[in-house]
Design a protein around this motif. Structure first.
Motif, PDB file in Angstrom:
ATOM      1  N   ARG A 109      42.727 -20.177  13.897  1.00  0.00           N
ATOM      2  CA  ARG A 109      42.749 -20.118  15.361  1.00  0.00           C
ATOM      3  C   ARG A 109      42.753 -21.543  15.886  1.00  0.00           C
ATOM      4  O   ARG A 109      42.384 -22.478  15.164  1.00  0.00           O
ATOM      5  CB  ARG A 109      41.541 -19.362  15.906  1.00  0.00           C
ATOM      6  CG  ARG A 109      40.224 -20.087  15.709  1.00  0.00           C
ATOM      7  CD  ARG A 109      39.038 -19.206  16.073  1.00  0.00           C
ATOM      8  NE  ARG A 109      37.774 -19.930  16.054  1.00  0.00           N
ATOM      9  CZ  ARG A 109      37.084 -20.225  14.965  1.00  0.00           C
ATOM     10  NH1 ARG A 109      37.553 -19.888  13.777  1.00  0.00           N
ATOM     11  NH2 ARG A 109      35.934 -20.876  15.054  1.00  0.00           N
ATOM     12  N   THR A 110      43.136 -21.722  17.129  1.00  0.00           N
ATOM     13  CA  THR A 110      43.173 -23.049  17.737  1.00  0.00           C
ATOM     14  C   THR A 110      41.878 -23.319  18.491  1.00  0.00           C
ATOM     15  O   THR A 110      41.440 -22.496  19.304  1.00  0.00           O
ATOM     16  CB  THR A 110      44.362 -23.164  18.705  1.00  0.00           C
ATOM     17  OG1 THR A 110      45.578 -22.935  17.986  1.00  0.00           O
ATOM     18  CG2 THR A 110      44.406 -24.542  19.347  1.00  0.00           C
ATOM     19  N   VAL A 111      41.260 -24.455  18.203  1.00  0.00           N
ATOM     20  CA  VAL A 111      40.042 -24.888  18.891  1.00  0.00           C
ATOM     21  C   VAL A 111      40.331 -26.226  19.564  1.00  0.00           C
ATOM     22  O   VAL A 111      40.942 -27.107  18.962  1.00  0.00           O
ATOM     23  CB  VAL A 111      38.868 -25.043  17.897  1.00  0.00           C
ATOM     24  CG1 VAL A 111      37.652 -25.660  18.592  1.00  0.00           C
ATOM     25  CG2 VAL A 111      38.505 -23.694  17.304  1.00  0.00           C
ATOM     26  N   THR A 112      39.934 -26.366  20.819  1.00  0.00           N
ATOM     27  CA  THR A 112      40.184 -27.611  21.551  1.00  0.00           C
ATOM     28  C   THR A 112      38.954 -28.512  21.536  1.00  0.00           C
ATOM     29  O   THR A 112      37.820 -28.054  21.403  1.00  0.00           O
ATOM     30  CB  THR A 112      40.575 -27.323  23.013  1.00  0.00           C
ATOM     31  OG1 THR A 112      39.484 -26.661  23.687  1.00  0.00           O
ATOM     32  CG2 THR A 112      41.813 -26.445  23.076  1.00  0.00           C
ATOM     33  N   PHE A 113      39.217 -29.812  21.682  1.00  0.00           N
ATOM     34  CA  PHE A 113      38.162 -30.829  21.690  1.00  0.00           C
ATOM     35  C   PHE A 113      38.499 -31.835  22.775  1.00  0.00           C
ATOM     36  O   PHE A 113      39.645 -32.271  22.905  1.00  0.00           O
ATOM     37  CB  PHE A 113      38.096 -31.527  20.331  1.00  0.00           C
ATOM     38  CG  PHE A 113      37.023 -32.578  20.231  1.00  0.00           C
ATOM     39  CD1 PHE A 113      35.752 -32.251  19.812  1.00  0.00           C
ATOM     40  CD2 PHE A 113      37.296 -33.901  20.555  1.00  0.00           C
ATOM     41  CE1 PHE A 113      34.761 -33.218  19.710  1.00  0.00           C
ATOM     42  CE2 PHE A 113      36.323 -34.883  20.460  1.00  0.00           C
ATOM     43  CZ  PHE A 113      35.043 -34.541  20.037  1.00  0.00           C
ATOM     44  N   SER A 114      37.496 -32.218  23.572  1.00  0.00           N
ATOM     45  CA  SER A 114      37.708 -33.206  24.630  1.00  0.00           C
ATOM     46  C   SER A 114      36.470 -34.084  24.745  1.00  0.00           C
ATOM     47  O   SER A 114      35.543 -33.971  23.942  1.00  0.00           O
ATOM     48  CB  SER A 114      38.003 -32.511  25.967  1.00  0.00           C
ATOM     49  OG  SER A 114      36.829 -31.903  26.486  1.00  0.00           O
ATOM     50  N   GLY A 115      36.444 -34.920  25.741  1.00  0.00           N
ATOM     51  CA  GLY A 115      35.303 -35.795  25.949  1.00  0.00           C
ATOM     52  C   GLY A 115      34.138 -35.137  26.644  1.00  0.00           C
ATOM     53  O   GLY A 115      33.103 -35.776  26.868  1.00  0.00           O
ATOM     54  N   ASN A 116      34.291 -33.863  26.973  1.00  0.00           N
ATOM     55  CA  ASN A 116      33.220 -33.122  27.655  1.00  0.00           C
ATOM     56  C   ASN A 116      32.971 -31.824  26.883  1.00  0.00           C
ATOM     57  O   ASN A 116      33.821 -30.929  26.866  1.00  0.00           O
ATOM     58  CB  ASN A 116      33.611 -32.809  29.093  1.00  0.00           C
ATOM     59  CG  ASN A 116      33.820 -34.061  29.927  1.00  0.00           C
ATOM     60  OD1 ASN A 116      32.870 -34.713  30.338  1.00  0.00           O
ATOM     61  ND2 ASN A 116      35.075 -34.409  30.167  1.00  0.00           N
ATOM     62  N   LEU A 117      31.818 -31.750  26.258  1.00  0.00           N
ATOM     63  CA  LEU A 117      31.493 -30.614  25.403  1.00  0.00           C
ATOM     64  C   LEU A 117      30.190 -29.967  25.850  1.00  0.00           C
ATOM     65  O   LEU A 117      29.436 -30.519  26.653  1.00  0.00           O
ATOM     66  CB  LEU A 117      31.355 -31.067  23.945  1.00  0.00           C
ATOM     67  CG  LEU A 117      32.496 -31.883  23.340  1.00  0.00           C
ATOM     68  CD1 LEU A 117      32.103 -32.363  21.958  1.00  0.00           C
ATOM     69  CD2 LEU A 117      33.787 -31.067  23.294  1.00  0.00           C
ATOM     70  N   TRP A 118      29.935 -28.777  25.311  1.00  0.00           N
ATOM     71  CA  TRP A 118      28.624 -28.134  25.413  1.00  0.00           C
ATOM     72  C   TRP A 118      27.991 -28.161  24.027  1.00  0.00           C
ATOM     73  O   TRP A 118      28.652 -27.851  23.036  1.00  0.00           O
ATOM     74  CB  TRP A 118      28.747 -26.678  25.858  1.00  0.00           C
ATOM     75  CG  TRP A 118      29.272 -26.452  27.239  1.00  0.00           C
ATOM     76  CD1 TRP A 118      30.499 -25.961  27.585  1.00  0.00           C
ATOM     77  CD2 TRP A 118      28.578 -26.674  28.475  1.00  0.00           C
ATOM     78  NE1 TRP A 118      30.624 -25.877  28.951  1.00  0.00           N
ATOM     79  CE2 TRP A 118      29.458 -26.303  29.525  1.00  0.00           C
ATOM     80  CE3 TRP A 118      27.306 -27.148  28.797  1.00  0.00           C
ATOM     81  CZ2 TRP A 118      29.105 -26.389  30.864  1.00  0.00           C
ATOM     82  CZ3 TRP A 118      26.958 -27.239  30.138  1.00  0.00           C
ATOM     83  CH2 TRP A 118      27.837 -26.860  31.155  1.00  0.00           C
ATOM     84  N   ILE A 119      26.721 -28.534  23.944  1.00  0.00           N
ATOM     85  CA  ILE A 119      25.988 -28.472  22.684  1.00  0.00           C
ATOM     86  C   ILE A 119      24.675 -27.736  22.924  1.00  0.00           C
ATOM     87  O   ILE A 119      24.239 -27.550  24.069  1.00  0.00           O
ATOM     88  CB  ILE A 119      25.701 -29.878  22.103  1.00  0.00           C
ATOM     89  CG1 ILE A 119      24.785 -30.673  23.052  1.00  0.00           C
ATOM     90  CG2 ILE A 119      26.995 -30.624  21.828  1.00  0.00           C
ATOM     91  CD1 ILE A 119      24.267 -31.978  22.459  1.00  0.00           C
ATOM     92  N   GLU A 120      24.031 -27.326  21.832  1.00  0.00           N
ATOM     93  CA  GLU A 120      22.737 -26.674  21.947  1.00  0.00           C
ATOM     94  C   GLU A 120      21.675 -27.676  22.402  1.00  0.00           C
ATOM     95  O   GLU A 120      21.596 -28.787  21.881  1.00  0.00           O
ATOM     96  CB  GLU A 120      22.307 -26.072  20.603  1.00  0.00           C
ATOM     97  CG  GLU A 120      23.093 -24.858  20.174  1.00  0.00           C
ATOM     98  CD  GLU A 120      22.739 -23.609  20.970  1.00  0.00           C
ATOM     99  OE1 GLU A 120      21.799 -23.660  21.799  1.00  0.00           O
ATOM    100  OE2 GLU A 120      23.412 -22.584  20.762  1.00  0.00           O
ATOM    101  N   ARG A 121      20.869 -27.250  23.348  1.00  0.00           N
ATOM    102  CA  ARG A 121      19.806 -28.118  23.843  1.00  0.00           C
ATOM    103  C   ARG A 121      18.875 -28.553  22.711  1.00  0.00           C
ATOM    104  O   ARG A 121      18.424 -29.701  22.647  1.00  0.00           O
ATOM    105  CB  ARG A 121      19.022 -27.391  24.939  1.00  0.00           C
ATOM    106  CG  ARG A 121      17.991 -28.248  25.660  1.00  0.00           C
ATOM    107  CD  ARG A 121      17.403 -27.489  26.833  1.00  0.00           C
ATOM    108  NE  ARG A 121      18.441 -27.165  27.804  1.00  0.00           N
ATOM    109  CZ  ARG A 121      18.860 -28.002  28.761  1.00  0.00           C
ATOM    110  NH1 ARG A 121      18.308 -29.211  28.866  1.00  0.00           N
ATOM    111  NH2 ARG A 121      19.797 -27.635  29.617  1.00  0.00           N
ATOM    112  N   ASP A 122      18.579 -27.642  21.793  1.00  0.00           N
ATOM    113  CA  ASP A 122      17.668 -27.961  20.690  1.00  0.00           C
ATOM    114  C   ASP A 122      18.270 -28.942  19.694  1.00  0.00           C
ATOM    115  O   ASP A 122      17.550 -29.493  18.854  1.00  0.00           O
ATOM    116  CB  ASP A 122      17.265 -26.682  19.954  1.00  0.00           C
ATOM    117  CG  ASP A 122      16.289 -25.835  20.757  1.00  0.00           C
ATOM    118  OD1 ASP A 122      15.730 -26.349  21.740  1.00  0.00           O
ATOM    119  OD2 ASP A 122      16.088 -24.652  20.393  1.00  0.00           O
ATOM    120  N   ASP A 123      19.587 -29.144  19.741  1.00  0.00           N
ATOM    121  CA  ASP A 123      20.222 -30.082  18.815  1.00  0.00           C
ATOM    122  C   ASP A 123      20.108 -31.529  19.286  1.00  0.00           C
ATOM    123  O   ASP A 123      20.498 -32.449  18.558  1.00  0.00           O
ATOM    124  CB  ASP A 123      21.709 -29.737  18.631  1.00  0.00           C
ATOM    125  CG  ASP A 123      21.908 -28.581  17.680  1.00  0.00           C
ATOM    126  OD1 ASP A 123      20.988 -28.312  16.879  1.00  0.00           O
ATOM    127  OD2 ASP A 123      22.959 -27.927  17.738  1.00  0.00           O
TER     128      ASP A 123
END
Length: 232
Positions: A109-123
């Motif tokens: 599948r295609t996954v996009t990547f940019s300079g603005n991401l969401w990550i887990e707060r606990d990470d």
């Protein structure tokens, strides 16, 4: 069955198919596959005496089935923004990612990547994170945005200079992520045998058996799933 009916009629659960209920329709809504339930029965066999099997073994059978057959998808349950300060503004990259590393025939599948991401707060750990360039906070002290820098040589986890990547975290792209409500289920009771004659099972209902996360972010591919599709 009388006790289960009481749970339904008093509103302790949402119905016979509540994912916390020990019913086949409840297990189905919780994500247990037919194959995992059959495997559970086959491995336990038939006994002529009453016996108890650990619930964890049923969960083990499910994990074994999902590891082999479930599609992989990324989701961030408690999201915080991550801004990569040195990533080109407006740039988006696309990657082809395996749907299931156990079954190459399931494709990619295609996954996009940019300079603005969401990550887990606990990470995110504000103090130990050496590559973190800073973070923004609300008035109450909660982190609202994490700032980091992009190292182009570390892409793929194998830098040319031989550095070892100590850890990875999962993420979803803010530009394409979808909003989702996630329901996390724990066991309905706080003790293993709530049907014992000398206890009132209603006194041991787990108040944290259901947690609803209304602000989760998931990758775009999950918006195309069908009812009863299963993912890891």
């Amino acid at each position: 069955k009388r006790k289960l009916r009481n749970l339904v009629e008093t509103g302790k659960v949402s119905g016979w198919d509540d994912p916390r209920m020990p019913t086949l329709c409840g297990l189905r809504r919780r994500g247990f596959t037919p194959a995992s339930i059959r495997e559970f029965h086959e491995k336990n066999g038939v006994s002529k005496v009453n016996s108890v099997v650990e619930y964890a073994f049923l969960e083990y059978c499910l994990r074994e089935d999902l590891n082999k057959n479930a599609m992989r998808r990324m989701a961030v349950l408690d999201p915080v923004k991550l801004v990569i300060d040195n990533y080109p503004e407006g740039k988006t990259e696309e990657f082809e990612v395996e749907n299931n590393p156990e079954k190459p025939e399931d494709g990619t599948r295609t996954v996009t990547f940019s300079g603005n991401l969401w990550i887990e707060r606990d990470d995110f750990m504000e103090e130990p994170a050496k590559k973190c360039t800073g973070c923004d906070k609300a008035e109450n002290g909660n982190v609202t945005c994490v700032h980091a820098e992009y190292d182009t040589e570390s892409r793929g986890g194998n830098p040319a200079d031989g550095r070892r990547i100590k850890a990875t975290i999962h993420w979803v792209d803010q530009e394409t992520a979808a909003d989702a409500e996630i329901r996390l289920y724990e066991r309905l009771f706080t003790i293993e045998s709530p049907d014992l004659a000398d206890v009132n099972y209603l006194d041991y209902i787990n108040p944290d058996s259901l947690t609803v996360l209304s602000k989760a972010k998931v990758e775009k591919a999950l918006t195309e799933c069908k009812k009863e599709d299963r993912f890891q």
